[in-house]
Motif scaffolding. Sequence first.
Motif, PDB file in Angstrom:
ATOM      1  N   ALA A   2      10.652  54.176  29.813  1.00  0.00           N
ATOM      2  CA  ALA A   2      10.465  52.731  29.712  1.00  0.00           C
ATOM      3  C   ALA A   2      10.676  52.366  28.243  1.00  0.00           C
ATOM      4  CB  ALA A   2       9.058  52.350  30.160  1.00  0.00           C
ATOM      5  N   PRO A   3      11.302  51.226  27.970  1.00  0.00           N
ATOM      6  CA  PRO A   3      11.591  50.859  26.577  1.00  0.00           C
ATOM      7  C   PRO A   3      10.383  50.921  25.649  1.00  0.00           C
ATOM      8  CG  PRO A   3      12.824  49.458  28.041  1.00  0.00           C
ATOM      9  CD  PRO A   3      11.907  50.285  28.918  1.00  0.00           C
ATOM     10  N   ARG A  39      11.057  45.377  34.824  1.00  0.00           N
ATOM     11  CA  ARG A  39      10.226  45.971  33.767  1.00  0.00           C
ATOM     12  C   ARG A  39      11.074  46.405  32.585  1.00  0.00           C
ATOM     13  NH1 ARG A  39       6.572  51.533  33.835  1.00  0.00           N
ATOM     14  NH2 ARG A  39       6.141  51.450  31.611  1.00  0.00           N
ATOM     15  N   ILE A  40      12.171  47.096  32.864  1.00  0.00           N
ATOM     16  CA  ILE A  40      13.030  47.588  31.785  1.00  0.00           C
ATOM     17  C   ILE A  40      13.491  46.443  30.893  1.00  0.00           C
ATOM     18  CG2 ILE A  40      15.299  48.594  31.284  1.00  0.00           C
ATOM     19  CD1 ILE A  40      14.840  50.383  33.806  1.00  0.00           C
ATOM     20  N   GLU A  74      13.346  43.336  25.606  1.00  0.00           N
ATOM     21  CA  GLU A  74      13.250  42.141  24.753  1.00  0.00           C
ATOM     22  C   GLU A  74      12.193  42.280  23.675  1.00  0.00           C
ATOM     23  OE1 GLU A  74      12.623  38.739  27.249  1.00  0.00           O
ATOM     24  OE2 GLU A  74      14.544  38.975  28.263  1.00  0.00           O
ATOM     25  N   LYS A  75      11.191  43.118  23.895  1.00  0.00           N
ATOM     26  CA  LYS A  75      10.076  43.277  22.953  1.00  0.00           C
ATOM     27  C   LYS A  75      10.312  44.390  21.934  1.00  0.00           C
ATOM     28  CE  LYS A  75       6.881  41.620  26.446  1.00  0.00           C
ATOM     29  NZ  LYS A  75       5.871  42.004  27.417  1.00  0.00           N
ATOM     30  N   LEU A  84      14.163  45.935  17.624  1.00  0.00           N
ATOM     31  CA  LEU A  84      15.539  46.258  17.264  1.00  0.00           C
ATOM     32  C   LEU A  84      16.195  45.078  16.552  1.00  0.00           C
ATOM     33  CD1 LEU A  84      16.812  48.013  20.499  1.00  0.00           C
ATOM     34  CD2 LEU A  84      16.490  49.069  18.259  1.00  0.00           C
ATOM     35  N   LYS A  85      16.961  45.391  15.533  1.00  0.00           N
ATOM     36  CA  LYS A  85      17.732  44.354  14.865  1.00  0.00           C
ATOM     37  C   LYS A  85      18.803  43.862  15.828  1.00  0.00           C
ATOM     38  CE  LYS A  85      17.122  46.298  10.256  1.00  0.00           C
ATOM     39  NZ  LYS A  85      17.818  46.916   9.120  1.00  0.00           N
ATOM     40  N   ASP A  86      19.197  42.609  15.700  1.00  0.00           N
ATOM     41  CA  ASP A  86      20.197  42.030  16.607  1.00  0.00           C
ATOM     42  C   ASP A  86      21.510  42.808  16.588  1.00  0.00           C
ATOM     43  OD1 ASP A  86      18.486  40.089  17.483  1.00  0.00           O
ATOM     44  OD2 ASP A  86      19.264  38.538  16.123  1.00  0.00           O
TER      45      ASP A  86
END
Length: 172
Positions: free
Chosen positions: A125-126, A159-160, A165-166, A169-171
């Motif tokens: 999971a991220p 969920r993934i 989104e949270k 990470l830089k764009d």
Amino acid sequence: GSYQVNPNMGMEGVRDLRRAVKELNVKAATAFPAGCLPQVPIADRRMYPLYAACVDLDIPIFVCAGVPGPRLPMACQHVEQIDEVCYFFPELRFVTRHGCEPWTDLIVKLMLKYPNLYYSTSAFAPKYYPKEVIDYANSRGGDRLIYAGYFPMGLSLERIFAELEKLPLKDE
């Protein structure tokens, strides 16, 4: 799609991979060293014909690395073995699967060393992506991290993507 290779099949396995690419339009090979019977370590010479075939076919190979989830011995998936494979097969596009834990600091070091080594986020999971990998992605390795979910094996796409989104990470 991808094709699961079996290094215990020798040249028959190599021919099967070549057929899968030619006839089924397979785009990548995959390997689960701990899941082979008998197990085949990442840097074992039984893997070499398959690595060479991947170079020749111009396809990447995705290999499970790190402690396996199933209760199987882990030595065959130790991340340090990737160093030898990348050294002997500099043209091979080698992509790790399933986290490389607990050796995430080592896989980052190896990605700094080898330009054809990549990390996929499969099976996690991220919110559990290793900090070392996120830091690497935000510095020099943004193009070396490959998103790979684990749907439908226990992680929903909802969920993934909510967790992605949270991530810090830089764009770019």
